[in-house]
Design an enzyme around this catalytic site. Sequence first.
Site, PDB file in Angstrom:
ATOM      1  N   GLN A 189      -5.124  -1.402   9.455  1.00  0.00           N
ATOM      2  CA  GLN A 189      -5.081  -2.743   8.891  1.00  0.00           C
ATOM      3  C   GLN A 189      -5.755  -3.747   9.837  1.00  0.00           C
ATOM      4  O   GLN A 189      -5.496  -3.748  11.042  1.00  0.00           O
ATOM      5  CB  GLN A 189      -3.611  -3.146   8.636  1.00  0.00           C
ATOM      6  CG  GLN A 189      -3.428  -4.499   7.961  1.00  0.00           C
ATOM      7  CD  GLN A 189      -3.951  -4.550   6.541  1.00  0.00           C
ATOM      8  OE1 GLN A 189      -3.958  -3.544   5.821  1.00  0.00           O
ATOM      9  NE2 GLN A 189      -4.410  -5.708   6.115  1.00  0.00           N
ATOM     10  N   LYS A 229       0.842  -1.205   0.000  1.00  0.00           N
ATOM     11  CA  LYS A 229       0.000   0.000   0.000  1.00  0.00           C
ATOM     12  C   LYS A 229       0.868   1.243   0.000  1.00  0.00           C
ATOM     13  O   LYS A 229       0.633   2.180  -0.772  1.00  0.00           O
ATOM     14  CB  LYS A 229      -0.927  -0.006   1.231  1.00  0.00           C
ATOM     15  CG  LYS A 229      -2.079  -0.974   1.117  1.00  0.00           C
ATOM     16  CD  LYS A 229      -2.823  -1.171   2.437  1.00  0.00           C
ATOM     17  CE  LYS A 229      -3.825  -2.319   2.283  1.00  0.00           C
ATOM     18  NZ  LYS A 229      -4.438  -2.747   3.556  1.00  0.00           N
ATOM     19  N   ASP A 251     -11.383   2.795   3.746  1.00  0.00           N
ATOM     20  CA  ASP A 251     -11.799   1.388   3.724  1.00  0.00           C
ATOM     21  C   ASP A 251     -13.317   1.255   3.577  1.00  0.00           C
ATOM     22  O   ASP A 251     -13.811   0.176   3.236  1.00  0.00           O
ATOM     23  CB  ASP A 251     -11.404   0.707   5.044  1.00  0.00           C
ATOM     24  CG  ASP A 251     -10.144  -0.138   4.930  1.00  0.00           C
ATOM     25  OD1 ASP A 251      -9.886  -0.668   3.837  1.00  0.00           O
ATOM     26  OD2 ASP A 251      -9.439  -0.272   5.944  1.00  0.00           O
TER      27      ASP A 251
HETATM   28  N1  GUN Z   1      -7.528  -6.865   6.015  1.00  0.00           N
HETATM   29  C1  GUN Z   1      -7.919  -7.616   4.955  1.00  0.00           C
HETATM   30  N2  GUN Z   1      -8.480  -6.835   4.008  1.00  0.00           N
HETATM   31  C2  GUN Z   1      -8.451  -5.576   4.481  1.00  0.00           C
HETATM   32  C3  GUN Z   1      -8.887  -4.333   3.966  1.00  0.00           C
HETATM   33  O1  GUN Z   1      -9.437  -4.223   2.872  1.00  0.00           O
HETATM   34  N3  GUN Z   1      -8.684  -3.259   4.755  1.00  0.00           N
HETATM   35  C4  GUN Z   1      -8.113  -3.355   5.987  1.00  0.00           C
HETATM   36  N4  GUN Z   1      -7.963  -2.244   6.701  1.00  0.00           N
HETATM   37  N5  GUN Z   1      -7.696  -4.491   6.502  1.00  0.00           N
HETATM   38  C5  GUN Z   1      -7.865  -5.597   5.747  1.00  0.00           C
END
Ligand code: GUN
Length: 297
Positions: A99, A55, A122
Amino acid sequence: MAEAQIIDGKAFAAGLRERVTAAVAALKADHGKTPGLAVVLVGEDPASQVYVRSKGKQTVEAGMESFEFKMDTSTDQETLLAKVRQLNEDPTVNGILVQLPLPKQIDEQAVLTEINPDKDVDGFHVVNVGRLNTGNPSALVPCTPLGCVLLLRDHFKGSLAGKKAIVLGRSNIVGKPMTTLLVQESCTVTVAHSRTVDLPAEVAQADIVIAAVGKPEMVQGSWLKPGAVVIDVGINRIDKPDGGTRLVGDVDFASASPVASAITPVPGGVGPMTIACLLRNTVTAFCRQNGYPEPDM
Ligand code: GUN
């Protein structure tokens, strides 16, 4: 039978990242400001570390500011909430992502609802869930389901109206928002899950199958309606007979490909779309916060 067309998520995501990069450059030229994304990682989960690194890298490659915060596994909830509040107040931060999963001493919902909904790239905040479900255009939409819809719209050249879709899985991250988005696309949607009685019979009705259950190669080609379009959200690492590992989806690609008309591969399908959509959401959030028109991406 002929093999299905491959839906090339990797190529589509590369194109989307190019459009995001161009939008960021134009915003900088027009307004002298750069969108910023903050990612918070608590703990050492190896898969999460890989995602967070990607990311950060892709954020910078798109010309945006990346802020990364790594916090110890033992971090308590109040410390994490304080970090979120600080990022809410920081005008250089337009998007905030914490996350998941979080260590067990932390209440995930409490953290997600602390994020300013307008910075919630998100789309997991209850306010964004509510906006999405009521068709409010200010919603920020969860990245993975958004990526699936972009691939489907591209595949069907615009309209999904009237298609029968089945979503396998009811998670807050994929299944539920995916269902909402498909209803908005005017699909007739079935949601299947671990307590569904006859899953193959349900799948057999569907023109579009979205598999997001986290069970390696569960969906068999024999379940599919011939010509179905299959979107495989699963990313499962399994052991190979020779001792190595490989990535597989939730769909048994070998048996599905001769029956489906189109299918996303794993890897190279939905996976690359998630971060590309996160970059897109960050630009969207930046524009809304500043009152700028949202660029076509
Ligand atoms: N863990 C697995 N997929 C995601 C996501 O799309 N966003 C976040 N913040 N954590 C995750």
